[in-house]
Design a protein around this motif. Structure first.
Motif, PDB file in Angstrom:
ATOM      1  N   ARG A  24     -20.788 -37.927 148.851  1.00 25.25           N
ATOM      2  CA  ARG A  24     -19.887 -38.831 148.131  1.00 25.25           C
ATOM      3  C   ARG A  24     -20.475 -39.140 146.756  1.00 25.25           C
ATOM      4  O   ARG A  24     -21.591 -38.759 146.437  1.00 25.25           O
ATOM      5  CB  ARG A  24     -19.681 -40.114 148.936  1.00 25.25           C
ATOM      6  CG  ARG A  24     -19.094 -39.886 150.327  1.00 25.25           C
ATOM      7  CD  ARG A  24     -18.838 -41.224 151.020  1.00 25.25           C
ATOM      8  NE  ARG A  24     -18.303 -41.043 152.368  1.00 25.25           N
ATOM      9  CZ  ARG A  24     -19.050 -40.951 153.474  1.00 25.25           C
ATOM     10  NH1 ARG A  24     -20.387 -41.037 153.373  1.00 25.25           N
ATOM     11  NH2 ARG A  24     -18.495 -40.804 154.654  1.00 25.25           N
ATOM     12  N   ASP A  25     -19.711 -39.864 145.946  1.00 21.02           N
ATOM     13  CA  ASP A  25     -20.183 -40.194 144.601  1.00 21.02           C
ATOM     14  C   ASP A  25     -21.465 -41.018 144.634  1.00 21.02           C
ATOM     15  O   ASP A  25     -22.266 -40.957 143.697  1.00 21.02           O
ATOM     16  CB  ASP A  25     -19.092 -40.953 143.832  1.00 21.02           C
ATOM     17  CG  ASP A  25     -17.917 -40.060 143.470  1.00 21.02           C
ATOM     18  OD1 ASP A  25     -18.091 -38.819 143.481  1.00 21.02           O
ATOM     19  OD2 ASP A  25     -16.834 -40.593 143.176  1.00 21.02           O
ATOM     20  N   ASP A  26     -21.659 -41.792 145.711  1.00 16.28           N
ATOM     21  CA  ASP A  26     -22.886 -42.583 145.832  1.00 16.28           C
ATOM     22  C   ASP A  26     -24.021 -41.781 146.472  1.00 16.28           C
ATOM     23  O   ASP A  26     -25.072 -42.333 146.790  1.00 16.28           O
ATOM     24  CB  ASP A  26     -22.639 -43.872 146.625  1.00 16.28           C
ATOM     25  CG  ASP A  26     -22.234 -43.613 148.082  1.00 16.28           C
ATOM     26  OD1 ASP A  26     -22.155 -42.429 148.492  1.00 16.28           O
ATOM     27  OD2 ASP A  26     -21.994 -44.592 148.817  1.00 16.28           O
ATOM     28  N   LEU A  27     -23.793 -40.474 146.668  1.00 12.02           N
ATOM     29  CA  LEU A  27     -24.756 -39.513 147.213  1.00 12.02           C
ATOM     30  C   LEU A  27     -25.025 -39.691 148.699  1.00 12.02           C
ATOM     31  O   LEU A  27     -25.967 -39.109 149.240  1.00 12.02           O
ATOM     32  CB  LEU A  27     -26.079 -39.542 146.429  1.00 12.02           C
ATOM     33  CG  LEU A  27     -25.970 -39.239 144.928  1.00 12.02           C
ATOM     34  CD1 LEU A  27     -27.349 -39.141 144.304  1.00 12.02           C
ATOM     35  CD2 LEU A  27     -25.182 -37.953 144.677  1.00 12.02           C
ATOM     36  N   GLU A 255     -31.008 -22.663 140.339  1.00  5.50           N
ATOM     37  CA  GLU A 255     -29.905 -23.639 140.355  1.00  5.50           C
ATOM     38  C   GLU A 255     -28.805 -23.246 141.328  1.00  5.50           C
ATOM     39  O   GLU A 255     -27.646 -23.607 141.140  1.00  5.50           O
ATOM     40  CB  GLU A 255     -29.316 -23.775 138.939  1.00  5.50           C
ATOM     41  CG  GLU A 255     -30.332 -24.064 137.856  1.00  5.50           C
ATOM     42  CD  GLU A 255     -30.972 -22.806 137.257  1.00  5.50           C
ATOM     43  OE1 GLU A 255     -31.712 -22.933 136.273  1.00  5.50           O
ATOM     44  OE2 GLU A 255     -30.707 -21.701 137.788  1.00  5.50           O
ATOM     45  N   PHE A 256     -29.159 -22.513 142.403  1.00  2.00           N
ATOM     46  CA  PHE A 256     -28.122 -21.975 143.284  1.00  2.00           C
ATOM     47  C   PHE A 256     -27.296 -23.062 143.961  1.00  2.00           C
ATOM     48  O   PHE A 256     -26.098 -22.893 144.188  1.00  2.00           O
ATOM     49  CB  PHE A 256     -28.738 -21.041 144.326  1.00  2.00           C
ATOM     50  CG  PHE A 256     -29.535 -21.719 145.407  1.00  2.00           C
ATOM     51  CD1 PHE A 256     -29.049 -21.805 146.696  1.00  2.00           C
ATOM     52  CD2 PHE A 256     -30.782 -22.263 145.142  1.00  2.00           C
ATOM     53  CE1 PHE A 256     -29.775 -22.413 147.706  1.00  2.00           C
ATOM     54  CE2 PHE A 256     -31.523 -22.871 146.130  1.00  2.00           C
ATOM     55  CZ  PHE A 256     -31.022 -22.955 147.418  1.00  2.00           C
ATOM     56  N   VAL A 257     -27.888 -24.185 144.289  1.00  4.05           N
ATOM     57  CA  VAL A 257     -27.129 -25.248 144.966  1.00  4.05           C
ATOM     58  C   VAL A 257     -26.057 -25.787 144.028  1.00  4.05           C
ATOM     59  O   VAL A 257     -24.876 -25.897 144.403  1.00  4.05           O
ATOM     60  CB  VAL A 257     -28.054 -26.379 145.437  1.00  4.05           C
ATOM     61  CG1 VAL A 257     -27.234 -27.475 146.132  1.00  4.05           C
ATOM     62  CG2 VAL A 257     -29.124 -25.856 146.378  1.00  4.05           C
ATOM     63  N   GLN A 258     -26.458 -26.116 142.801  1.00  3.31           N
ATOM     64  CA  GLN A 258     -25.489 -26.639 141.838  1.00  3.31           C
ATOM     65  C   GLN A 258     -24.417 -25.605 141.516  1.00  3.31           C
ATOM     66  O   GLN A 258     -23.235 -25.944 141.385  1.00  3.31           O
ATOM     67  CB  GLN A 258     -26.200 -27.056 140.547  1.00  3.31           C
ATOM     68  CG  GLN A 258     -27.237 -28.147 140.725  1.00  3.31           C
ATOM     69  CD  GLN A 258     -28.641 -27.608 140.849  1.00  3.31           C
ATOM     70  OE1 GLN A 258     -28.894 -26.698 141.651  1.00  3.31           O
ATOM     71  NE2 GLN A 258     -29.578 -28.146 140.076  1.00  3.31           N
ATOM     72  N   ALA A 259     -24.821 -24.328 141.407  1.00  5.48           N
ATOM     73  CA  ALA A 259     -23.864 -23.279 141.063  1.00  5.48           C
ATOM     74  C   ALA A 259     -22.816 -23.118 142.154  1.00  5.48           C
ATOM     75  O   ALA A 259     -21.607 -23.041 141.874  1.00  5.48           O
ATOM     76  CB  ALA A 259     -24.602 -21.962 140.830  1.00  5.48           C
ATOM     77  N   GLY A 268     -11.204 -25.155 144.504  1.00  3.89           N
ATOM     78  CA  GLY A 268     -10.337 -26.065 145.249  1.00  3.89           C
ATOM     79  C   GLY A 268     -10.960 -26.669 146.476  1.00  3.89           C
ATOM     80  O   GLY A 268     -10.283 -27.334 147.265  1.00  3.89           O
ATOM     81  N   ARG A 269     -12.260 -26.453 146.666  1.00  6.45           N
ATOM     82  CA  ARG A 269     -12.992 -27.080 147.754  1.00  6.45           C
ATOM     83  C   ARG A 269     -13.757 -28.284 147.217  1.00  6.45           C
ATOM     84  O   ARG A 269     -13.772 -28.530 146.007  1.00  6.45           O
ATOM     85  CB  ARG A 269     -13.978 -26.077 148.378  1.00  6.45           C
ATOM     86  CG  ARG A 269     -13.343 -24.849 148.934  1.00  6.45           C
ATOM     87  CD  ARG A 269     -12.367 -25.167 150.056  1.00  6.45           C
ATOM     88  NE  ARG A 269     -13.038 -25.830 151.179  1.00  6.45           N
ATOM     89  CZ  ARG A 269     -12.395 -26.448 152.158  1.00  6.45           C
ATOM     90  NH1 ARG A 269     -11.077 -26.522 152.153  1.00  6.45           N
ATOM     91  NH2 ARG A 269     -13.077 -26.996 153.152  1.00  6.45           N
ATOM     92  N   HIS A 270     -14.402 -29.040 148.114  1.00  4.91           N
ATOM     93  CA  HIS A 270     -15.225 -30.157 147.670  1.00  4.91           C
ATOM     94  C   HIS A 270     -16.674 -29.733 147.653  1.00  4.91           C
ATOM     95  O   HIS A 270     -17.326 -29.649 148.697  1.00  4.91           O
ATOM     96  CB  HIS A 270     -15.056 -31.369 148.596  1.00  4.91           C
ATOM     97  CG  HIS A 270     -16.014 -32.492 148.265  1.00  4.91           C
ATOM     98  ND1 HIS A 270     -15.907 -33.214 147.103  1.00  4.91           N
ATOM     99  CD2 HIS A 270     -17.095 -32.983 148.923  1.00  4.91           C
ATOM    100  CE1 HIS A 270     -16.886 -34.117 147.067  1.00  4.91           C
ATOM    101  NE2 HIS A 270     -17.620 -34.003 148.160  1.00  4.91           N
ATOM    102  N   GLY A 271     -17.171 -29.394 146.458  1.00  4.48           N
ATOM    103  CA  GLY A 271     -18.593 -29.135 146.298  1.00  4.48           C
ATOM    104  C   GLY A 271     -19.317 -30.438 146.063  1.00  4.48           C
ATOM    105  O   GLY A 271     -20.177 -30.847 146.818  1.00  4.48           O
ATOM    106  N   GLY A 272     -18.899 -31.113 145.000  1.00  5.13           N
ATOM    107  CA  GLY A 272     -19.414 -32.439 144.726  1.00  5.13           C
ATOM    108  C   GLY A 272     -20.808 -32.443 144.140  1.00  5.13           C
ATOM    109  O   GLY A 272     -21.357 -31.409 143.749  1.00  5.13           O
ATOM    110  N   PRO A 273     -21.419 -33.624 144.110  1.00  5.08           N
ATOM    111  CA  PRO A 273     -22.725 -33.773 143.468  1.00  5.08           C
ATOM    112  C   PRO A 273     -23.866 -33.262 144.332  1.00  5.08           C
ATOM    113  O   PRO A 273     -23.686 -32.924 145.506  1.00  5.08           O
ATOM    114  CB  PRO A 273     -22.832 -35.291 143.277  1.00  5.08           C
ATOM    115  CG  PRO A 273     -22.049 -35.860 144.424  1.00  5.08           C
ATOM    116  CD  PRO A 273     -20.897 -34.908 144.632  1.00  5.08           C
ATOM    117  N   THR A 274     -25.045 -33.197 143.732  1.00  6.94           N
ATOM    118  CA  THR A 274     -26.284 -32.896 144.441  1.00  6.94           C
ATOM    119  C   THR A 274     -27.213 -34.097 144.319  1.00  6.94           C
ATOM    120  O   THR A 274     -27.103 -34.891 143.386  1.00  6.94           O
ATOM    121  CB  THR A 274     -26.986 -31.653 143.862  1.00  6.94           C
ATOM    122  OG1 THR A 274     -27.177 -31.852 142.450  1.00  6.94           O
ATOM    123  CG2 THR A 274     -26.157 -30.402 144.083  1.00  6.94           C
TER     124      THR A 274
END
Length: 302
Positions: A24-27, A255-259, A268-274
């Protein structure tokens, strides 16, 4: 079933997706979104999931979060055999506890890095795998000498297999020549593709599974690529591989996780923050991932 397919008695074969973890946005971990993602992957041609790997940011999770992620994956998959949790830890005792937790949850196998707190020698590596194997669940070794500084060479993997402590290896070194040496030294040890950008080469060399990153964003296209590659159908596999390779090579970058999460968002999926210490891609890296993902979408790969 072919030798390259998932089966209940060889649940580490086929396409096992190293799942990204929705935050979520709050991680905080969004377990509902994660459950939905697991179901979506299985519904779109993948065989199982690998929670709590590096792509799942396991290093940033609390013990409670990590255990719940495994339980969420098992419940969402509807068949614990389709779940292969990562059980990496600094010590063998902790890795064994995670393996025991996976077994209790009904998982079919676990994925284990060698000791990575220091550059372990062969005796330490063999003792590490022996201890975790005592949990009684099949262990897939993970060779990532780039990040761990411990190289599971074909000779060492053959010894680990002869010891009865591993059933397969996720090969991430990028050296596809090792596939042939490994087949000579340990023909019964299953070779699993460990890096997306050598998928075709290792499939042709005899891999029977893929612990995959980019199916998080493009599962159907990646499934088509894998099945064509392991079947030797280069007419289908090669153009698809070339089309997807600008994305697949990000699986081998720092940077594979962020990529992959960015690609998920664009597709169109939810990747979201790290979670820190990882921060979102910026600048040229972001532009490259965005352009390659948008092209893949335009080409109909999602």
């Amino acid at each position: 079933m072919t030798v390259n397919s998932w089966t209940p008695d060889r649940p580490w074969r086929g396409i096992m997706v190293a799942t990204a973890l929705p935050l979520r946005d709050d991680l905080s971990v969004d377990h509902d979104a994660y459950a939905e993602h697991v179901r979506w992957l299985l519904d779109n041609g993948c065989d199982g999931v690998v929670p709590n790997g590096s792509l799942g940011e396991y290093q940033t999770l609390t013990a409670d979060e990590r255990a719940r992620v495994v339980r969420t994956a098992v419940e969402a998959a509807g068949d614990g055999a389709r779940v292969m949790p990562g059980v990496a830890a600094y010590g063998a005792a902790e890795s064994r506890r995670w393996a025991e937790q996976a077994a209790e949850a009904g998982c079919g196998s676990v994925l284990l890095l060698p000791p990575n707190a220091y550059r372990a020698d062969e005796d330490a590596v063999r003792a590490h795998y022996a201890e975790v194997a005592r949990a009684g669940i099949p262990v897939v070794a993970y060779n990532n000498p780039i990040d761990t500084k411990v190289d599971l060479t074909p000779a060492l993997l053959a010894r680990l297999h002869a010891d009865g402590h591993i059933v397969a290896v996720k090969e991430f070194s990028g050296d596809v020549r090792r596939a042939y040496e490994l087949a000579e030294l340990a023909p019964e040890l299953d070779l699993l593709i460990g890096a997306d950008d050598v998928l075709l080469e290792l499939a042709v060399a005899g891999a029977v599974g893929w612990i995959a990153g980019y199916p998080n964003a493009f599962p159907a296209a990646c499934a088509e690529l894998y099945h064509a590659a392991v079947a030797g159908d280069l007419t289908t596999a090669l153009p698809l591989y070339k089309s997807l390779h600008p994305l697949l090579r990000w699986d081998s970058k720092t940077e594979f996780v962020q990529a992959i999460k960015l690609s998920m968002d664009i597709a169109g999926r939810h990747g979201g923050p790290t979670r820190p210490p990882r921060f979102p891609l910026t600048g040229e890296a972001e532009a490259q991932v965005r352009a390659a993902t948008e092209k893949a979408v335009a080409d109909g790969h999602c």
